[in-house]
Design a protein around this motif. Structure first.
Motif, PDB file in Angstrom:
ATOM      1  N   SER A  49       0.805  -1.217   0.000  1.00 43.66           N
ATOM      2  CA  SER A  49       0.000   0.000   0.000  1.00 43.66           C
ATOM      3  C   SER A  49       0.840   1.270   0.000  1.00 43.66           C
ATOM      4  CB  SER A  49      -0.928  -0.017   1.215  1.00 43.66           C
ATOM      5  OG  SER A  49      -1.758   1.100   1.226  1.00 43.66           O
ATOM      6  N   PHE A  50       1.879   1.314   0.849  1.00 48.64           N
ATOM      7  CA  PHE A  50       2.639   2.552   1.018  1.00 48.64           C
ATOM      8  C   PHE A  50       3.690   2.771  -0.070  1.00 48.64           C
ATOM      9  CE2 PHE A  50       1.902   1.386   5.710  1.00 48.64           C
ATOM     10  CZ  PHE A  50       0.597   1.851   5.649  1.00 48.64           C
ATOM     11  N   THR A  51       4.055   1.698  -0.787  1.00 48.91           N
ATOM     12  CA  THR A  51       5.095   1.847  -1.811  1.00 48.91           C
ATOM     13  C   THR A  51       4.547   1.893  -3.232  1.00 48.91           C
ATOM     14  OG1 THR A  51       5.472  -0.549  -1.827  1.00 48.91           O
ATOM     15  CG2 THR A  51       6.887   0.770  -0.389  1.00 48.91           C
ATOM     16  N   VAL A  52       3.594   0.997  -3.559  1.00 47.01           N
ATOM     17  CA  VAL A  52       3.048   0.965  -4.929  1.00 47.01           C
ATOM     18  C   VAL A  52       1.601   1.439  -4.998  1.00 47.01           C
ATOM     19  CG1 VAL A  52       4.632  -0.839  -5.695  1.00 47.01           C
ATOM     20  CG2 VAL A  52       2.411  -1.489  -4.764  1.00 47.01           C
ATOM     21  N   GLY A  53       0.982   1.668  -3.827  1.00 44.46           N
ATOM     22  CA  GLY A  53      -0.361   2.246  -3.820  1.00 44.46           C
ATOM     23  C   GLY A  53      -1.518   1.279  -3.858  1.00 44.46           C
ATOM     24  N   GLU A  54      -1.236  -0.015  -3.945  1.00 42.21           N
ATOM     25  CA  GLU A  54      -2.328  -0.988  -3.913  1.00 42.21           C
ATOM     26  C   GLU A  54      -1.842  -2.335  -3.384  1.00 42.21           C
ATOM     27  OE1 GLU A  54      -2.540  -2.933  -8.347  1.00 42.21           O
ATOM     28  OE2 GLU A  54      -3.619  -1.047  -8.048  1.00 42.21           O
ATOM     29  N   ILE A  55      -2.807  -3.140  -2.914  1.00 43.12           N
ATOM     30  CA  ILE A  55      -2.478  -4.465  -2.387  1.00 43.12           C
ATOM     31  C   ILE A  55      -2.249  -5.415  -3.561  1.00 43.12           C
ATOM     32  CG2 ILE A  55      -3.196  -6.319  -0.842  1.00 43.12           C
ATOM     33  CD1 ILE A  55      -2.891  -3.558   0.522  1.00 43.12           C
ATOM     34  N   SER A  56      -1.118  -6.116  -3.548  1.00 43.01           N
ATOM     35  CA  SER A  56      -0.770  -7.030  -4.643  1.00 43.01           C
ATOM     36  C   SER A  56      -1.710  -8.229  -4.690  1.00 43.01           C
ATOM     37  CB  SER A  56       0.671  -7.527  -4.469  1.00 43.01           C
ATOM     38  OG  SER A  56       0.783  -8.307  -3.293  1.00 43.01           O
ATOM     39  N   ASP A  57      -1.812  -8.854  -5.852  1.00 48.54           N
ATOM     40  CA  ASP A  57      -2.652 -10.053  -6.006  1.00 48.54           C
ATOM     41  C   ASP A  57      -2.215 -11.148  -5.046  1.00 48.54           C
ATOM     42  OD1 ASP A  57      -4.120  -8.829  -7.979  1.00 48.54           O
ATOM     43  OD2 ASP A  57      -3.006  -9.746  -9.642  1.00 48.54           O
ATOM     44  N   ARG A  58      -0.890 -11.269  -4.863  1.00 45.09           N
ATOM     45  CA  ARG A  58      -0.361 -12.305  -3.960  1.00 45.09           C
ATOM     46  C   ARG A  58      -0.876 -12.095  -2.542  1.00 45.09           C
ATOM     47  NH1 ARG A  58       4.114 -12.416  -0.508  1.00 45.09           N
ATOM     48  NH2 ARG A  58       4.860 -14.522  -0.010  1.00 45.09           N
ATOM     49  N   ASN A  59      -0.809 -10.859  -2.061  1.00 43.40           N
ATOM     50  CA  ASN A  59      -1.250 -10.594  -0.694  1.00 43.40           C
ATOM     51  C   ASN A  59      -2.768 -10.590  -0.544  1.00 43.40           C
ATOM     52  OD1 ASN A  59       1.159 -10.591   0.699  1.00 43.40           O
ATOM     53  ND2 ASN A  59       1.527  -8.406   0.425  1.00 43.40           N
ATOM     54  N   VAL A  60      -3.478 -10.253  -1.621  1.00 44.17           N
ATOM     55  CA  VAL A  60      -4.940 -10.378  -1.586  1.00 44.17           C
ATOM     56  C   VAL A  60      -5.311 -11.835  -1.383  1.00 44.17           C
ATOM     57  CG1 VAL A  60      -7.072 -10.206  -2.930  1.00 44.17           C
ATOM     58  CG2 VAL A  60      -5.437  -8.311  -2.960  1.00 44.17           C
ATOM     59  N   ASN A  61      -4.650 -12.720  -2.122  1.00 44.36           N
ATOM     60  CA  ASN A  61      -4.925 -14.163  -1.995  1.00 44.36           C
ATOM     61  C   ASN A  61      -4.535 -14.690  -0.619  1.00 44.36           C
ATOM     62  OD1 ASN A  61      -5.959 -14.395  -4.608  1.00 44.36           O
ATOM     63  ND2 ASN A  61      -3.933 -14.742  -5.513  1.00 44.36           N
ATOM     64  N   ARG A  62      -3.420 -14.193  -0.083  1.00 44.40           N
ATOM     65  CA  ARG A  62      -3.001 -14.606   1.269  1.00 44.40           C
ATOM     66  C   ARG A  62      -4.023 -14.138   2.314  1.00 44.40           C
ATOM     67  NH1 ARG A  62       2.572 -12.303   2.589  1.00 44.40           N
ATOM     68  NH2 ARG A  62       2.634 -13.855   4.266  1.00 44.40           N
ATOM     69  N   MET A  63      -4.527 -12.926   2.132  1.00 47.74           N
ATOM     70  CA  MET A  63      -5.544 -12.408   3.044  1.00 47.74           C
ATOM     71  C   MET A  63      -6.815 -13.246   2.998  1.00 47.74           C
ATOM     72  SD  MET A  63      -5.467  -8.298   2.601  1.00 47.74           S
ATOM     73  CE  MET A  63      -6.862  -8.064   3.657  1.00 47.74           C
ATOM     74  N   SER A  88      -4.828   1.542   8.213  1.00 43.09           N
ATOM     75  CA  SER A  88      -4.235   2.410   7.191  1.00 43.09           C
ATOM     76  C   SER A  88      -3.797   1.735   5.889  1.00 43.09           C
ATOM     77  CB  SER A  88      -3.065   3.198   7.783  1.00 43.09           C
ATOM     78  OG  SER A  88      -2.085   2.335   8.284  1.00 43.09           O
ATOM     79  N   ALA A  89      -3.277   0.513   5.943  1.00 45.84           N
ATOM     80  CA  ALA A  89      -2.790  -0.120   4.711  1.00 45.84           C
ATOM     81  C   ALA A  89      -3.914  -0.326   3.700  1.00 45.84           C
ATOM     82  CB  ALA A  89      -2.115  -1.455   5.026  1.00 45.84           C
ATOM     83  N   ILE A  90      -5.049  -0.835   4.169  1.00 48.46           N
ATOM     84  CA  ILE A  90      -6.198  -1.031   3.283  1.00 48.46           C
ATOM     85  C   ILE A  90      -6.835   0.315   2.935  1.00 48.46           C
ATOM     86  CG2 ILE A  90      -8.534  -2.015   3.129  1.00 48.46           C
ATOM     87  CD1 ILE A  90      -6.510  -4.174   2.928  1.00 48.46           C
TER      88      ILE A  90
END
Length: 294
Positions: A49-63, A88-90
């Motif tokens: 979130s803080f570096t590229v501005g969105e949650i990656s597909d990999r971390n969405v799947n992990r979540m 804050s991250a989301i």
């Protein structure tokens, strides 16, 4: 007597947690809240979130996998009701709402995105007031991966609260400018200049770990002197040695240093010499909020 379970899911910038409490109601007695279990999954959403501005597909799947697991754990534990909050991250991710909807669709868990003001209000629902003496002032500091909440208590009352975009994951990624530190220093000095006998109340996994490392008993505060010495000791070690020699988890061994810096800065600018570590935070506040809103 009635005993039932409530759960809180805290989707933070450095990790995701499931906290389950036993709620014990006895007629004519104060309701008891007893921790039943805590599961922590180190998914560092803040780095996306803080570096590229969105949650990656990999971390969405992990979540989603984590939420499915949490749903099963709540089912087998017989949890009656739950509250799930994303911080804050989301909140700052361009695809934050999309991620929350995907979690709901695939796991059945409804997640509420909360701002810093609501986060501080939820934390105020904890047992914090039981620790506060009316003749003393306290600066409550809840350090997260993306933000830190500061709340001033004086004469037994909450006086003022503010959230700063100053978190451990942001600091690790060199995303906190000098201006933010200056704003924090000004805010702390402005609101604590007229109070005497002030102490810090620290919240979050890092200060809990530091307290455990200190060998102090539960309820015994850390001193500013000890925390400052520990900061320099940790900073002198390599990341690998913090893991191998101190036994820190790999997702704790890096963030513990910027977290310590935040606590030290808050203590220095407020004039506090002691840091109390009651080991309560957002998840505990969510349990209380859930119970009292029923």
């Amino acid at each position: 007597m009635r005993i039932f379970k409530l759960a809180a899911i805290d989707i933070g910038s450095n990790a995701i947690r499931l906290l389950i409490h036993n709620i014990i109601e006895i007629k004519d007695k104060k309701t008891e809240f007893r921790k039943s279990s805590l599961v922590r999954v180190p998914i560092r959403l803040g780095e996306d979130s803080f570096t590229v501005g969105e949650i990656s597909d990999r971390n969405v799947n992990r979540m989603i996998d984590a939420m499915k697991a949490f749903r099963l754990l709540m089912n087998v534990n017989g949890v009656e009701s739950y509250m799930a909050c994303a911080t804050s991250a989301i909140r700052e991710a361009n695809n934050g709402y999309e991620v929350i909807e995907k979690i709901r669709e695939e796991s059945g868990i409804n997640v509420e995105m909360i701002d810093g003001k609501k986060e501080a209000a939820i934390i105020a629902f904890t047992d914090l007031k039981e620790l506060i003496n009316n003749d003393q002032a306290y600066l409550y500091v809840d350090v997260g991966g993306g933000s830190t909440e500061f709340t001033l208590f004086s004469e037994g009352k909450m006086m003022v609260s503010k959230s700063f975009k100053l978190g451990t994951v942001r600091l690790l990624n060199d995303m906190v400018g000098k201006k933010v530190w200056e704003q924090l220093e000004f805010w702390i000095k402005e609101h604590t200049s007229n109070v005497s006998k002030i102490s810090i109340i620290g919240s979050g996994g890092n200060i809990n770990k530091l307290h455990k490392m200190s060998g102090r008993k539960i309820g015994e505060p850390l001193s500013y002197i000890w925390l400052n010495a520990q900061y320099h000791f940790l900073e002198s070690m390599s990341y690998e040695n913090r893991i191998s020699e101190l036994g820190l988890n790999q997702d704790r061994a890096d963030v513990i240093i910027p977290a310590t810096r935040i606590f030290l800065s808050a203590a220095k600018w407020s004039g506090a010499k002691k840091i109390h570590v009651p080991k309560i935070g957002l998840s505990d506040g969510m349990i209380k909020t859930l119970y009292y809103s029923k």
